[in-house]
Design an enzyme around this catalytic site. Structure first.
Site, PDB file in Angstrom:
ATOM      1  N   GLU A 203     -12.937  15.190 144.761  1.00 42.39           N
ATOM      2  CA  GLU A 203     -12.824  14.045 143.838  1.00 42.39           C
ATOM      3  C   GLU A 203     -13.594  12.809 144.332  1.00 42.39           C
ATOM      4  OE1 GLU A 203      -8.648  13.619 142.915  1.00 42.39           O
ATOM      5  OE2 GLU A 203      -8.680  15.472 141.739  1.00 42.39           O
ATOM      6  N   GLU A 301      -9.432  23.053 141.118  1.00 47.68           N
ATOM      7  CA  GLU A 301      -8.076  22.506 141.278  1.00 47.68           C
ATOM      8  C   GLU A 301      -7.460  22.121 139.947  1.00 47.68           C
ATOM      9  OE1 GLU A 301      -7.478  19.243 144.130  1.00 47.68           O
ATOM     10  OE2 GLU A 301      -5.987  18.451 142.746  1.00 47.68           O
TER      11      GLU A 301
END
Length: 452
Positions: A203, A301
């Site tokens: 991220e 994810e």
């Protein structure tokens, strides 16, 4: 012989329950109502597989269970004969939010030679869990493929001096940070755990109150081109796949555009990883494939945020919907987040609790499969590594579907009905038609035996 199928549903709490086979309709029977059509001659991407993430939270929770429960969990997840047969998994390098606290593998400030590098922390819980999973998978003839992702470099390598709350990798430490990947891969190999791939940064656009680090698209491109790619190749690790982005679908097109436009960076990159948080943007997955069909797509994810969500069926529907839509847009693998968490949806060192397919109550030696585990099973149990997606379409939008032909020539068709109504339809696989009926809020996998 009838068409085998298995069903999970909200009403009645079915979870992967085998149903009576569907008899084939006589040739020439006119189709009525909704139709779902599969043509296995039209084939698309090959799948790497399915799985979840080994985190310190999952591993410490697993170790708190009895030996019998630990083995039961491993069989359910990694045994291809009696369980899901996971092969594609993820692990964090340095700590993440689902660790027991911040830590790095190079704690000594300014140690650019990495003389203090150590994976001793991983040997406490992570590696024992991974090695146990390897054993179960290997007994079934499969090998785990492990994707390594960092949440943050050591704090002394960052402009913020902290692992949490974002910050950026300082230019003077880029070479040393690239060598950390090399050392981690080598250290895991020494433990008998080969690494299949690495992502550059979990991220990279998220300034989180937990372990995080920010990269612009240009910074990620340059790090891959000038440091990570060359470092892996120089160490004889050119076979280790590099995954970029590893963040939500919303900005994956923009990120891929910047990185893949640079031929020197792009030559090191295997593909783009993505998550499901914020908005869906399934179309962006397709756009990345259309623009760069030589690069791969990997879901890295997803979880239901905000607590454990005990027994909630809608979590299963979120999983199945995402998997169908991602796979239908050329995604080659799908990795869930934590394999296992405790009854709170942790442990988590910043209180960022979430769901997991298994929740454990260690004080009672309790191990409880959640609805998401069933949703994952509709894919992982019946779609083998190396399977190819085939052409599948339905005449009703409520019949969300995808289909695969396996290496043994068997066929799996996964269908989701998120509507409030039962749906009757005809299912045609290569011209053989069966009458099917899927209840409201249900998932089904229809299976044709292999012809080999």
């Amino acid at each position: 012989m009838g068409l085998a199928w298995v069903r999970s549903s909200r009403d009645g709490s079915e979870r992967l329950v085998e149903q009576p086979p569907l008899p084939a309709l006589p040739p020439g029977t006119p189709a009525a109502g909704a139709r779902l059509w599969v043509d296995t001659r039209r084939r698309f991407q090959r799948l790497e597989g399915f799985g979840g993430a080994f985190t310190e939270a999952a591993a410490t929770t697993w170790l708190r269970l009895s030996g019998a429960q630990r083995e039961a969990f491993l069989r359910d997840c990694f045994d291809p004969a009696t369980g899901h047969g996971y092969v594609l998994c993820r692990v964090h390098m340095n700590s993440c939010d689902f660790s027991l606290g911040n830590y790095t593998h190079v704690e000594q400030h300014g140690d650019v030679e990495l003389e203090s590098f150590s994976i001793a922390r991983d040997r406490e819980a992570l590696l024992p869990m991974i090695q146990a999973a390897q054993r179960v998978a290997a007994a079934g003839g499969r090998a785990l493929k492990l994707l390594v992702s960092p949440w943050s470099p050591p704090p002394w390598m960052k402009d913020s001096g902290r692992m949490n709350e974002g910050g950026r990798l300082l230019p003077e430490y880029r070479a040393a940070w690239a060598q950390c990947y090399v050392r981690f891969i080598q250290a895991y190999a020494d433990e008998g755990v080969p690494v299949w791939g690495v992502s550059v940064q979990n991220e990279p656009e998220a300034h989180q109150r937990w372990d995080s680090c920010l990269y612009s698209a240009e910074e990620e491109r340059d790090f891959v081109r000038d440091h990570l790619g060359p470092a892996l190749h120089a160490a004889g690790l050119g076979h280790v796949r590099i995954v970029v982005w590893d963040h939500n679908r919303d900005a994956m097109v923009e990120r891929a555009s910047v990185i893949y436009a640079d031929a020197e960076a792009a030559k090191y990159v295997w593909g783009t990883g993505f998550h499901w948080y914020v908005e869906d943007h399934f179309d962006h997955v397709q756009l990345v494939h259309d623009a760069w069909p030589d690069k791969q797509l990997l879901f890295t994810e997803g979880c239901q945020e905000g607590g454990p969500h005990w027994g909630r069926w809608e979590v299963a529907e979120r999983y199945a919907r995402s998997m169908i839509n991602d796979l239908n847009r050329w995604t080659v693998g799908w990795i869930d987040w934590n394999l296992l968490l405790d009854e709170q949806g942790g442990p988590n060192h910043v209180g960022n609790f979430c769901s997991a397919p298994f929740l454990a109550v260690p004080a009672e030696d309790g191990l409880h499969a959640q609805s998401s585990f069933a949703a994952l099973g509709h894919f992982a149990r019946y779609v083998q590594p190396g399977a190819q997606r085939v052409l599948a379409a339905a005449t009703r939008e409520a019949l969300e579907c995808t289909a695969f032909v396996n290496p043994d020539d068997s066929v799996a068709v996964i269908v989701l009905n998120r509507s409030d109504h039962d749906l009757a339809f005809s299912l045609a696989i290569d011209g053989a038609v069966h009458a099917a009926d899927l209840p409201a809020h249900a998932i089904a996998t229809y299976r044709r035996r292999g012809r080999r």
